[in-house]
Scaffold this motif. Sequence first.
Motif, mmCIF file in Angstrom:
data_model
loop_
_atom_site.group_PDB
_atom_site.id
_atom_site.type_symbol
_atom_site.label_atom_id
_atom_site.label_comp_id
_atom_site.label_asym_id
_atom_site.label_seq_id
_atom_site.Cartn_x
_atom_site.Cartn_y
_atom_site.Cartn_z
ATOM 1 N N ARG A 1 2.553 6.714 -6.652
ATOM 2 C CA ARG A 1 1.486 7.559 -7.193
ATOM 3 C C ARG A 1 1.732 9.043 -6.888
ATOM 4 N NH1 ARG A 1 -3.505 8.944 -5.810
ATOM 5 N NH2 ARG A 1 -3.237 8.221 -3.680
ATOM 6 N N THR A 2 2.136 9.332 -5.646
ATOM 7 C CA THR A 2 2.161 10.746 -5.235
ATOM 8 C C THR A 2 3.567 11.297 -4.961
ATOM 9 O OG1 THR A 2 1.931 10.159 -2.925
ATOM 10 C CG2 THR A 2 -0.103 10.534 -4.132
ATOM 11 N N GLU B 1 0.839 -1.210 0.000
ATOM 12 C CA GLU B 1 0.000 0.000 0.000
ATOM 13 C C GLU B 1 0.868 1.251 0.000
ATOM 14 O OE1 GLU B 1 -2.722 -0.087 3.328
ATOM 15 O OE2 GLU B 1 -3.526 -2.019 2.629
ATOM 16 N N ASP C 1 2.710 1.743 -3.275
ATOM 17 C CA ASP C 1 1.752 2.201 -4.292
ATOM 18 C C ASP C 1 1.518 3.698 -4.147
ATOM 19 O OD1 ASP C 1 1.563 -0.299 -5.282
ATOM 20 O OD2 ASP C 1 -0.418 -0.770 -4.442
ATOM 21 N N GLU C 2 1.336 4.108 -2.897
ATOM 22 C CA GLU C 2 1.068 5.523 -2.626
ATOM 23 C C GLU C 2 2.278 6.393 -3.011
ATOM 24 O OE1 GLU C 2 -1.731 6.721 -1.780
ATOM 25 O OE2 GLU C 2 -1.254 8.768 -1.137
#
Lengths: 220, 794
Positions: free
Chosen positions: A37-38, A30, A33-34
């Motif tokens: 993404r950011t 998680e 992934d974050e």
Amino acid sequence: MTYDRYGEALRLLGYRGRPGDEKTLQLIKEIFDELDRTGSPVYTAAFYGLQLCHSGEVLFSNGWTVYSNALYEHLKTCEKGVVFAATLGADIDRQLKRLSLTDIAMAAVLQACAAVYLEEFCDRVQAALHEEYPLEMSGYFMTDRFSPGYGDFTLSHQKMLLEAAAACKQIGLTCTERYMLTPTKSITAVIGLSKTNICRQANSCEHCNSKTCCYRRETE
Amino acid sequence: MNILDVLGKEILFFDGAMGTMLHQHGIKPGENPDVWSVTHPKTVRDIHKAYLTSGADILTTNTFGCTDKKLEGTGYTAKEVAIAAVQRAKEAIQEEKKTDCFIALDIGPTGKLLEPLGDLGFEEAVATFSQTIQAGAKAGADLVLIETMSDSHELKAAVLAAKETCNLPVFATVVLDKNGKLLTGGDVYSVVAMLEGLHVDALGLNCSLGPKEMLPWAKELIKVASLPVVITPNAGLPRKQGEETVFDVGPELFTQYMEQIAHEGAHVLGGCCGTTPAHIKAMTRRLKGITPKPVIDKNRTVVSSFSKTVSFEGKTVLIGERINPTGKPKLKQALKDQDYDYVMREGIGQQDKGAHVLDVNAGLPGIDESETLFMMVKQLQSVIDLPLQLDSADGKALEKAMRHYNGKPMVNSVNGKQESMDTVFPLVKKYGGLVVALTLDEEGIPETAAGRLHIAKKIIDCAQTYGIQKKDIIVDALTMTVSAGQENAKITLETLRLLKKELDVNTILGVSNVSFGLPERESINAGFLTMAMVAGLDGAIINPHANSMMDAYYSAQVILGKDPQCGEYIRHKERIVAPKKAEEKTAENLTLLEAVKKGLKQQAGMLALQELTQYAPLEVIENSLIPALNDVGNAFEKGTLFLPQLLMSAEAAKAAFDEVKKAMGESGGQSHGTVVIATVEGDVHDIGKNIVKALLENYQFRVIDLGKDVKPERVLEAVKTHDDVKLVGLSALMTTTVDNMKKTITLLRKEGPPVKVMAGGAVLTEEYALSIGADWYAKDAMASIHYAQSVYQV
């Protein structure tokens, strides 16, 4: 050995080569992934000519001298150097503090994942240096990144490296009175450039003298 | 001539880069450029002259890094360099016989990150800037240009320094990355909100991007700014060529883009890194004399944090009311104990529930309100990006909080009493803010809507005499308790309508007051909120944890056509439903002990509630929680379970303990003893300390966490003021800070009561920890627990 970001995160979380449990792996996923993404990592690099005349003395082309045997050994045979600085920015620091209040497990995992993510970013940037700076890099082989805090290349050199890379102006990276980088998820390093192919990885985990370190990368 | 006479009326031109030009004149990388004003006066003067002949109206002094710290080792002070720099610009103007040119005293960033992200104190930053500005202003600068700022807090410090040390006009520009963000998270909206609140004279963007990349952000900025806009890009994106940094955008192309930027509505143009007199010449040749778009007041009501902007346009803004000690015994205790973790968690909780702004109130007899409010704001802003509403009746407390606040705050409140207006309005003028205006005055609260409208008018008129516009006033129509007077709510609603119709001013209510003294208060509150929103409510101070209020809010937004595609309503419902679903699938065939061991937080809380229906709270602790924690702790030490799992269990246990403590009521929360912990002075890495703290709390110790970068004296003070402290935990990550650990221990031994000290951190070893006087080397989190247990004989 293929690179495994999960393995790296687990290593930093003290797993010492043991497999991760399902919940932790899920949390790591998680968070990666974050970050993917950011995350908005940034870097800056500056090239300097180097002179290594006396043992333990590294002279940069802007006139600065660093006295460090470790850096000298790392840069031996190098004619040039890249002063490199990178940061994940201030928001990670805020997130870490926030998670320390609301979910300490997640804070610990973010701490580890962010470190891995930053290393990955630096690796990517370094791998692309030849492409980014064809003129300066042509005909040169690179050493690994060598950072203050390693051997006798003391942390007090942070200030000099930040200035040499114009890191404050370029990427907003600064250091405290005690030479800690702020934002904290940041790196400064010197990469040596040599005409001869040298495989110099003194900065890596396997070459470290702390044999009992709980974060040590387990090798077969 | 004063630059303000022409600013916004004609396009003004800054010069181009100083650094680039010094480089051309032979300055070496790493050499301090600012001292060249003293050591190479002719070179600096000639650069200024080249820009003047190229058509620049404003010369920027060679003082970008002019602070004592950066000049260390050069033999010159900031004052000397600033005076010399202004002198060089003056000479250039004289020699070129120009009369209508201005000198901008250049102020760049300190090169240090402000607390809490870094170690530079806010007042220290103000003082640093003040020194240069004072000298430069005295030497004859015409304006102050604060530029290349990438942190809004540092930017605010610089603006305040300028305002407090001179009367010169202030221009301020920030540096954005390619995504339009400041390093510390802000964007054009938050920057405009803060700078307009601080009443600078012009604002804008500089550096980092070329004119092409800056264009979209310049457009955004011009769209929202009500002040003249300054745009000074680089000559393209920097590129390395050999050991040189080069910029690819030549004078002609640069001018083309700058022409577009001028047409978009910028008022001051110039160049940053890589631009030369040739760029300025091409630009002024093409653009000098064109009339800029007029500066238009966008009439926006906004508040901001360091990164987020909340606009009172279009939808009712929710202000979370929970950080107010009135009627909240736990928060009262937390404030007395200076337990800001509690405050931060309260804030995070409200943000998660959907609050847009958080009210922060420290009004509690017996504490230092000013210091407490300041600390609450500082701590909240270290973890929460929502704007805050600073809530105090004490002018001093308000001032300190407003001064240090990172952004443009809401200010709660002013009222129609002259004394109140005379106290609050000067603060709003100086520090910026959207101020809540209570419709009461020396005569009390008017019983009619017309009476309250009258006071609102009076307040708005008075604000204007202080230079505060109506857009920065939000009028509180005052919610009176409906059980004390049947007409009360009706009068409030009528006041809202009148305020909108007669004054077109923003309105706000503390909604929950309406139901005081009635059962099931939320029903009344929700109904009142809906009706107030229909009547034109712009800001609602509510409890975001009250689901019926949030339901009423999101429903009303949909019905009033303020929620496009009903998106917010749907997301709100999902937020509520999702956790319920997770709860439903819990708990089958799982005991509390297992839930904690598996680190299942939500389930652990629920199972604790279930167990509490059958067993006494102490039994739940003894039979489930302690055994679970022991099992997990043992497994961690054996190396069969690892840190994340240990911590997940700790979180699960905490959720269960929270329920158990609630069940215990007043007697709940008996701890084994108090432990003071800190990351030592100079060290900013505190995750290890935070892990130890979480576990200590789990094992029922009371923890006084002094935070990171803690001076030895503060540790000593904490130990002295809490007489039940037997153990101090210190952490340090880096070799450079371990000596501060030693200093702390030495001070404790010398001046403190007898306490045990445990030390931990990545660079420590047992041998080293003991050699600096620690009693115990905590090799990991569990080792600190065992030691704490042995010290307190648990």
